[in-house]
Scaffold this active site. Structure first.
Site, PDB file in Angstrom:
ATOM      1  N   GLU A 122       0.830  -1.212   0.000  1.00  0.00           N
ATOM      2  CA  GLU A 122       0.000   0.000   0.000  1.00  0.00           C
ATOM      3  C   GLU A 122       0.864   1.263   0.000  1.00  0.00           C
ATOM      4  O   GLU A 122       0.537   2.252  -0.662  1.00  0.00           O
ATOM      5  CB  GLU A 122      -0.946  -0.008   1.202  1.00  0.00           C
ATOM      6  CG  GLU A 122      -2.096  -1.001   1.077  1.00  0.00           C
ATOM      7  CD  GLU A 122      -2.961  -0.744  -0.137  1.00  0.00           C
ATOM      8  OE1 GLU A 122      -3.097   0.419  -0.562  1.00  0.00           O
ATOM      9  OE2 GLU A 122      -3.519  -1.718  -0.679  1.00  0.00           O
TER      10      GLU A 122
ATOM     11  N   CYS B 237     -12.436   0.083 -15.755  1.00  0.00           N
ATOM     12  CA  CYS B 237     -12.988   1.446 -15.690  1.00  0.00           C
ATOM     13  C   CYS B 237     -11.847   2.441 -15.484  1.00  0.00           C
ATOM     14  O   CYS B 237     -11.782   3.171 -14.499  1.00  0.00           O
ATOM     15  CB  CYS B 237     -13.998   1.537 -14.550  1.00  0.00           C
ATOM     16  SG  CYS B 237     -15.036   3.014 -14.594  1.00  0.00           S
TER      17      CYS B 237
ATOM     18  N   CYS C 179     -16.214  -0.590 -21.455  1.00  0.00           N
ATOM     19  CA  CYS C 179     -17.530  -0.932 -20.910  1.00  0.00           C
ATOM     20  C   CYS C 179     -17.987  -2.320 -21.346  1.00  0.00           C
ATOM     21  O   CYS C 179     -18.831  -2.934 -20.685  1.00  0.00           O
ATOM     22  CB  CYS C 179     -18.560   0.114 -21.324  1.00  0.00           C
ATOM     23  SG  CYS C 179     -18.202   1.778 -20.685  1.00  0.00           S
TER      24      CYS C 179
ATOM     25  N   CYS D 173     -17.135  -4.605 -18.553  1.00  0.00           N
ATOM     26  CA  CYS D 173     -17.557  -4.204 -17.208  1.00  0.00           C
ATOM     27  C   CYS D 173     -18.769  -5.016 -16.753  1.00  0.00           C
ATOM     28  O   CYS D 173     -19.779  -5.088 -17.461  1.00  0.00           O
ATOM     29  CB  CYS D 173     -17.894  -2.724 -17.185  1.00  0.00           C
ATOM     30  SG  CYS D 173     -18.437  -2.148 -15.550  1.00  0.00           S
TER      31      CYS D 173
ATOM     32  N   CYS E 139     -24.585   1.226 -14.921  1.00  0.00           N
ATOM     33  CA  CYS E 139     -23.712   2.388 -14.743  1.00  0.00           C
ATOM     34  C   CYS E 139     -24.442   3.681 -15.102  1.00  0.00           C
ATOM     35  O   CYS E 139     -24.855   3.887 -16.254  1.00  0.00           O
ATOM     36  CB  CYS E 139     -22.459   2.224 -15.605  1.00  0.00           C
ATOM     37  SG  CYS E 139     -21.351   3.659 -15.552  1.00  0.00           S
TER      38      CYS E 139
END
Length: 300
Positions: free
Chosen positions: A45, A201, A208, A211, A217
């Site tokens: 992270e 995305c 798309c 997705c 969406c």
């Protein structure tokens, strides 16, 4: 669709397809493997902030081989963390990670704490990192809002192309509203939405057709209206103080002994900018000035 109306829909209509997509398409990344543990998650992270995965992978592997536990890093000089950070950029992250490792060794017996509040109390740990470690390492229920997640929520739930430049209270409220109630599922949702933003995305070339929630969406259903908010911040590097700092640090990382001023002067011609960058590195604790005009990475 506004954030308010999005919270009135059924979040599970988003949860199931997104988590299912993640289970099939998630990348096999070392910090996602069980053997990485909470320390591996925390290291990843820190490294992944503003840095793409392909650049992080080799540095992460070397880092974990050298410092497999927080106490291993804590016992080494902070300058060694800066050296091992290499060219990941934003090297203050290396010092913050070293400081967090020292605190973990001193306060928590060398184990990354599992409580969100204890994570947040570590030096160099902000709200995002504390939530990410608690979620990804310990399977807890927290809203994890990085750039990718914010973009997915902006498009899917709010109907806009890009989120605001800085995270807003409305975004946090929406993220909490969309969070699954069950802890393990919430942790999966956090990882899945992050991966969806990273792989599908994306900021400039969303796909798309791949997705799992394209049919729900709000942005797509509205015809993909163009961004209407403030200009998105671009990142420049060439000719900036960041570039000069990077050049100076590269000299020190490659040196096994303190380097003279002349070695630093040789990597950037403009003296005022060079001096300003060096002063900034010293002020940030990334460079330690010594007698006789010599410099080294910090040892304490």
């Amino acid at each position: 669709m506004t954030a308010t109306t999005a919270t009135q829909t059924t979040p599970t209509s988003l949860h199931t397809p997104v988590i299912g997509w993640f289970e099939q398409h998630a990348r096999d990344l070392p910090w996602r493997r069980p053997e990485a543990g909470a320390w591996g998650v925390m290291v990843s992270e820190f490294m992944l902030q503003q840095t793409p995965v392909n650049r992080v992978l080799p540095v992460y592997e070397q880092w974990m081989a050298r410092w497999p536990r927080p106490a291993d890093l804590a016992a080494d000089a902070p300058g060694e963390a800066v050296r091992a950070w290499g060219r990941l950029g934003y090297p203050r992250r290396a010092l913050r990670l070293h400081g967090a490792a020292q605190a973990i060794a001193e306060r928590h017996g060398g184990d990354v704490p599992s409580e969100h509040g204890q994570l947040l109390a570590l030096p160099g740990i902000g709200e995002y990192t504390a939530a990410a470690v608690a979620s990804f390492a310990y399977g807890q229920r927290h809203a994890v809002l990085d750039t990718n997640v914010r973009r997915v929520f902006a498009r899917a739930a709010t109907g806009i192309q890009y989120p605001p430049n800085a995270t807003t209270a409305a975004e946090r409220k929406l993220a909490r509203a969309l969070l699954p109630e069950e802890e393990g599922r919430a942790a999966s949702w956090a990882a899945a939405t992050m991966e969806l933003g990273a792989l599908v995305c994306t900021a400039k070339s969303e796909d798309c057709t791949r997705c799992p929630i394209a049919g729900q969406c709000a942005w797509r259903l509205a015809g993909k209206p163009a961004h209407q908010g403030p200009p998105r911040r671009g990142q420049t590097y060439a000719g900036t103080d960041r570039q000069v700092r990077g050049r100076l640090l590269a000299v020190l990382r490659d040196a096994v002994t303190p380097v003279p001023q002349s070695a630093l002067d040789s990597v950037w011609e403009e003296p005022v900018q060079r001096a300003r960058a060096l002063d900034g590195l010293v002020a940030d604790g990334l460079v330690e000035p010594l007698a006789n005009g010599r410099y080294r990475l910090p040892m304490t």
